[in-house]
Design an enzyme around this catalytic site. Structure first.
Site, PDB file in Angstrom:
ATOM      1  CB  SER A 143      -0.887   0.001   1.253  1.00 51.79           C
ATOM      2  OG  SER A 143      -1.501   1.260   1.442  1.00 51.79           O
ATOM      3  CE1 TYR A 168      -4.236  -2.113   4.800  1.00 51.71           C
ATOM      4  CE2 TYR A 168      -3.574   0.102   4.139  1.00 51.71           C
ATOM      5  CZ  TYR A 168      -3.966  -1.179   3.814  1.00 51.71           C
ATOM      6  OH  TYR A 168      -4.071  -1.545   2.486  1.00 51.71           O
TER       7      TYR A 168
END
Length: 344
Positions: A143, A168
């Site tokens: 990501s 995350y």
């Protein structure tokens, strides 16, 4: 090839699976169909692939698509250390594309355990199965969030990413480190893909485009964080899928021969769009003016993202290019159709 795609009921996984099938590959699709967002949307995506809901609800059981003869689906969590190896042993995959993950920056502040279970433990189980069952190539989702609050723009894959600002992001950085270790120790090819703000038809309800469109069509205010002083490298889902496809379909043996078995790529539009301009495009497509609730910066969020995609261009001759205006238009067409909303 025979390919395992995890996270197939998810946004990118659904689009990728469909393209792989159209390209003639055999796909085993896996998802645990968790309730992070509306599971009916996940079942609707699977239905597009010919996977009936009653079939998809059965845990740990392979079921066949009614639409694609080269597709099977299994409802299974990556954390399931007993059943996952059985699947690998039975199906004998060439390539694994791991898109399954607990997504979302903000949710990681509320439910950190879900990120460790899925993104760390689950990813370790995938790596172990790749090691033990002769997988040629593992492609996995990372990501743009790994860049944290890096000030150097655009983001390059060789930038320092040791300072994530959400769990995350930390879990995705951990995936990259774990993949590097397994490539080094066990000699199989791994490719990490840092996705930049993916949007498009069948998109996630927790993402900005969906949230804004949903609120505006219901005449509700939209939440605009950091007083609107945000910029994002918005990347259309078909462009993301094309990038993944080129990497999956390229010979992994060539990478081995070159001693290039661990790689990271950015997949982004190589541009940064101001949030207020993005909202303006949505307003134009909906022909409705948004009511804006201006709010401070959210914890874990970053002000600006922008992908340097030179490596992707150099190695695969590819760069995402869908203009944001066109991508937003396609999303809104899908949204209106899916929710049976009329213009005006």
């Amino acid at each position: 090839m025979k390919i395992l795609v995890t996270g197939t009921a998810g946004f990118i996984g659904f689009h990728l699976t469909r393209r792989l099938l159209e390209n003639g590959h055999e796909v085993v699709a896996l998802d645990n169909i968790n309730d992070y967002y509306d599971i009916n949307l996940k079942y609707a995506r699977l239905n597009q692939l010919g996977i009936a809901k009653d079939c998809a609800e059965n845990v740990d059981m392979l079921c066949e698509s009614k639409k694609y003869p080269n597709l099977k689906f299994i409802r299974l969590s990556l954390e399931n250390r007993q059943e996952l190896p059985k699947l690998f042993e039975k199906e004998k995959f060439n390539v694994v594309c791991n898109l399954a993950a607990q997504a979302g920056v903000r949710y990681s502040l509320e439910n950190p355990e879900a990120y460790v279970d899925s993104n760390i433990t689950g990813f370790l189980n995938i790596l172990e199965c790749c090691r033990n069952y002769g997988i040629e190539h593992l492609v996995y989702a990372s990501s743009s969030s790994v860049y944290g609050s890096n000030k150097k723009i655009p983001f390059k894959t060789d930038d320092n990413v040791d300072h994530p600002i959400s769990l995350y992001a930390a879990s995705k950085k951990s995936n990259e480190l774990m993949a590097h270790t397994y490539s080094h120790l066990f000699g199989f090819v791994t490719t990490g893909l840092r996705f930049f703000t993916v949007y498009g038809p069948w998109g996630r309800p927790d993402m900005a485009l969906f949230l804004f469109t949903d609120a505006i069509t219901q005449n509700k205010p939209i939440k605009v964080f950091n007083e609107g002083k945000m910029e994002r490298d918005f990347t259309y889902v078909d462009d993301i899928v094309e990038g993944i496809l080129r990497i999956i379909e390229s010979p992994s043996q060539k990478r081995k021969e070159e001693g290039n078995i661990y790689k990271i790529y950015n997949i982004g539009n190589n541009d940064s769009v101001k949030l207020m301009d993005f909202i303006d495009i949505i307003e134009q497509e909906l022909h409705i003016k948004a009511k804006k609730q201006m709010l401070p910066m959210q914890p874990g969020d970053v002000e600006k993202t922008w992908a340097d995609v030179d490596d992707l261009i150099n190695d695969y001759g590819y760069s995402p290019s869908t203009p944001v205006k066109l991508g937003v238009k396609k999303f809104i067409e899908w949204y209106k159709d899916y929710y049976n909303k009329k213009d005006g």
